[in-house]
Design an enzyme around this catalytic site. Structure first.
Site, PDB file in Angstrom:
ATOM      1  N   SER A   9       8.124 -61.565  52.492  1.00 26.50           N
ATOM      2  CA  SER A   9       7.608 -61.990  53.803  1.00 26.50           C
ATOM      3  C   SER A   9       7.178 -63.450  53.749  1.00 26.50           C
ATOM      4  CB  SER A   9       6.397 -61.129  54.189  1.00 26.50           C
ATOM      5  OG  SER A   9       5.673 -61.774  55.206  1.00 26.50           O
ATOM      6  N   HIS A  34      12.091 -61.712  55.002  1.00 23.94           N
ATOM      7  CA  HIS A  34      11.339 -60.996  56.045  1.00 23.94           C
ATOM      8  C   HIS A  34      10.553 -62.006  56.866  1.00 23.94           C
ATOM      9  CE1 HIS A  34       9.498 -57.313  57.673  1.00 23.94           C
ATOM     10  NE2 HIS A  34       8.368 -57.974  57.689  1.00 23.94           N
ATOM     11  N   ASP A  36       8.074 -62.586  59.819  1.00 23.75           N
ATOM     12  CA  ASP A  36       7.082 -61.891  60.656  1.00 23.75           C
ATOM     13  C   ASP A  36       6.788 -62.694  61.913  1.00 23.75           C
ATOM     14  OD1 ASP A  36       5.584 -60.741  57.681  1.00 23.75           O
ATOM     15  OD2 ASP A  36       6.399 -59.463  59.269  1.00 23.75           O
ATOM     16  N   MET A  38       4.834 -62.942  65.336  1.00 23.44           N
ATOM     17  CA  MET A  38       3.637 -62.361  65.969  1.00 23.44           C
ATOM     18  C   MET A  38       3.274 -63.164  67.211  1.00 23.44           C
ATOM     19  SD  MET A  38       1.331 -61.736  62.582  1.00 23.44           S
ATOM     20  CE  MET A  38       2.031 -60.870  61.155  1.00 23.44           C
ATOM     21  N   HIS A  67      11.021 -59.216  61.898  1.00 29.40           N
ATOM     22  CA  HIS A  67      10.086 -58.170  62.306  1.00 29.40           C
ATOM     23  C   HIS A  67       9.336 -58.645  63.545  1.00 29.40           C
ATOM     24  CE1 HIS A  67       6.265 -55.705  61.046  1.00 29.40           C
ATOM     25  NE2 HIS A  67       6.810 -55.280  62.187  1.00 29.40           N
ATOM     26  N   MET A  69       6.732 -58.435  66.053  1.00 26.28           N
ATOM     27  CA  MET A  69       5.448 -57.832  66.442  1.00 26.28           C
ATOM     28  C   MET A  69       5.029 -58.515  67.748  1.00 26.28           C
ATOM     29  SD  MET A  69       3.862 -57.741  62.617  1.00 26.28           S
ATOM     30  CE  MET A  69       5.037 -58.978  62.057  1.00 26.28           C
ATOM     31  N   MET A 138       5.164 -49.293  58.285  1.00 24.04           N
ATOM     32  CA  MET A 138       4.031 -50.192  58.023  1.00 24.04           C
ATOM     33  C   MET A 138       3.012 -49.487  57.149  1.00 24.04           C
ATOM     34  SD  MET A 138       4.940 -52.916  59.444  1.00 24.04           S
ATOM     35  CE  MET A 138       3.443 -53.820  59.085  1.00 24.04           C
ATOM     36  N   GLY A 143      -0.325 -57.616  61.493  1.00 25.29           N
ATOM     37  CA  GLY A 143      -1.062 -58.790  61.989  1.00 25.29           C
ATOM     38  C   GLY A 143      -1.359 -59.803  60.907  1.00 25.29           C
ATOM     39  N   PHE A 144      -1.509 -59.307  59.667  1.00 28.57           N
ATOM     40  CA  PHE A 144      -1.907 -60.262  58.624  1.00 28.57           C
ATOM     41  C   PHE A 144      -1.304 -59.886  57.271  1.00 28.57           C
ATOM     42  CE2 PHE A 144      -4.855 -62.527  61.232  1.00 28.57           C
ATOM     43  CZ  PHE A 144      -5.260 -61.589  62.170  1.00 28.57           C
ATOM     44  N   GLY A 145      -1.050 -60.878  56.436  1.00 29.92           N
ATOM     45  CA  GLY A 145      -0.670 -60.609  55.055  1.00 29.92           C
ATOM     46  C   GLY A 145      -1.936 -60.377  54.242  1.00 29.92           C
ATOM     47  N   GLY A 146      -1.745 -59.934  53.010  1.00 28.65           N
ATOM     48  CA  GLY A 146      -2.866 -59.799  52.085  1.00 28.65           C
ATOM     49  C   GLY A 146      -3.786 -58.620  52.324  1.00 28.65           C
ATOM     50  N   ASP A 176       6.376 -51.993  54.375  1.00 30.81           N
ATOM     51  CA  ASP A 176       5.858 -53.332  54.656  1.00 30.81           C
ATOM     52  C   ASP A 176       4.337 -53.366  54.743  1.00 30.81           C
ATOM     53  OD1 ASP A 176       6.399 -55.568  57.522  1.00 30.81           O
ATOM     54  OD2 ASP A 176       5.395 -55.858  55.604  1.00 30.81           O
ATOM     55  N   GLY A 177       3.736 -54.030  53.729  1.00 27.68           N
ATOM     56  CA  GLY A 177       2.288 -54.230  53.822  1.00 27.68           C
ATOM     57  C   GLY A 177       1.562 -53.788  52.564  1.00 27.68           C
ATOM     58  N   GLY A 178       1.009 -54.768  51.846  1.00 23.10           N
ATOM     59  CA  GLY A 178       0.196 -54.448  50.668  1.00 23.10           C
ATOM     60  C   GLY A 178       0.986 -53.925  49.479  1.00 23.10           C
ATOM     61  N   GLY A 198       4.648 -60.081  50.609  1.00 26.51           N
ATOM     62  CA  GLY A 198       4.309 -61.494  50.814  1.00 26.51           C
ATOM     63  C   GLY A 198       3.373 -61.956  49.705  1.00 26.51           C
TER      64      GLY A 198
HETATM   65  C1  DX5 Z   1       1.980 -57.738  58.463  1.00 33.09           C
HETATM   66  C2  DX5 Z   1       3.431 -58.104  58.172  1.00 33.09           C
HETATM   67  C3  DX5 Z   1       3.794 -57.901  56.730  1.00 33.09           C
HETATM   68  C4  DX5 Z   1       2.929 -58.732  55.784  1.00 33.09           C
HETATM   69  C5  DX5 Z   1       3.262 -58.390  54.349  1.00 33.09           C
HETATM   70  O1  DX5 Z   1       1.815 -57.639  59.851  1.00 33.09           O
HETATM   71  O2  DX5 Z   1       4.318 -57.336  58.950  1.00 33.09           O
HETATM   72  O3  DX5 Z   1       5.170 -58.230  56.559  1.00 33.09           O
HETATM   73  O4  DX5 Z   1       3.179 -60.088  56.002  1.00 33.09           O
HETATM   74  O5  DX5 Z   1       2.437 -59.200  53.559  1.00 33.09           O
HETATM   75  P1  DX5 Z   1       1.670 -58.609  52.294  1.00 33.09           P
HETATM   76  O6  DX5 Z   1       2.764 -58.235  51.318  1.00 33.09           O
HETATM   77  O7  DX5 Z   1       0.826 -59.756  51.829  1.00 33.09           O
HETATM   78  O8  DX5 Z   1       0.893 -57.425  52.755  1.00 33.09           O
HETATM   79 ZN    ZN Z   2       6.459 -57.532  58.499  1.00 30.05          ZN
END
Ligand code: DX5
Ligand code: ZN
Length: 219
Positions: A9, A34, A36, A38, A67, A69, A138, A143-146, A176-178, A198
């Site tokens: 991502s 990927h 993202d 938003m 993706h 969103m 998901m 909404g956010f990475g990390g 996708d996510g964490g 990401g």
């Molecule tokens: C969150 C995104 C994910 C996110 C993944 O809304 O859709 O793609 O960026 O990032 P990590 O791997 O840091 O959770």
């Molecule tokens: Zn994503």
């Protein structure tokens, strides 16, 4: 057993160097990029749109796994297709007619994905599974990475994979996510064949992208 693909991502990339970051990802062995998108409405964050994707297209030949969103999503789909998306993934809650949006993406000759938030049941897309190329599960609220991986989604991945095998369908299961080095094997064993990451890819091992992608690939 399908080969595991990695879709880093770019939300965790250096946004001032996105073109070079995408080149680093391709050189590091990424299978997909990927992206993202938003809108600050469907999710409480705002990132990039079609003009940036268009500018990034020339930096890599590997597929852009976009993706969306954003909501409403239907009227913007063609802009992302024209900008260079290869896979366009939408959230069912963001369109008034999911079948119409799926058909629209397919008529634009793009692969179509549908994304399920952690609290969205699989049964809302059960009738579309034979019409789509990918289900994006998901494992965080978008909404956010990390963010921290939500372990309850593993059961959802298993259920979806059971349906896929029982109905002999071929859609990809992307999570996708964490995603990190300690949960990726669990997610793949549950049935995922594409991992989005990401933070882990950009931050672990002093940001050694190639090493981090290889670790995730070798689960
Ligand atoms: C969150 C995104 C994910 C996110 C993944 O809304 O859709 O793609 O960026 O990032 P990590 O791997 O840091 O959770
Ligand atoms: Zn994503």
């Amino acid at each position: 057993m399908k080969k595991i693909k990695i879709s880093p991502s770019i939300l965790s990339a250096d946004f001032s160097q996105l073109g070079n970051e995408i080149k680093r990802l391709e050189e590091g062995g990424a299978d997909l990029i990927h992206v993202d998108v938003m809108d600050g409405h469907f999710v409480p964050n705002l990132t990039i749109g079609p003009p940036v994707i268009k500018a990034l297209r020339k930096y890599s030949s590997i597929p852009f796994d976009v993706h969306l969103m954003i909501s409403p999503v239907h009227k913007y789909i063609k802009d992302y297709a024209d900008a260079g998306a290869n896979i366009i993934t939408i959230h069912p809650e963001a369109t008034t007619n999911l079948m119409e949006s799926i058909d629209h993406i397919k008529k634009l000759n793009k692969k179509v994905g549908v994304s399920l938030n952690p609290d969205t049941e699989t049964n809302i897309i059960i009738d579309y599974l034979d019409k789509i190329d990918l289900v994006l599960i998901m494992s965080v609220f978008p909404g956010f990475g990390g963010q921290k991986f939500i372990p309850e989604v593993v059961e959802k991945i298993k259920q979806l994979n059971e349906i896929k095998k029982r109905r002999n369908l071929s859609f990809d299961i992307e999570v996708d996510g964490g995603i990190n080095f300690s949960n990726s094997k669990t997610v793949v064993n549950a049935g995922a064949n594409i991992l989005v990451s990401g933070t882990t890819i950009f931050k672990e091992n002093n940001g050694d992208i190639k090493k981090n992608i290889n670790i995730l690939k070798s689960v």
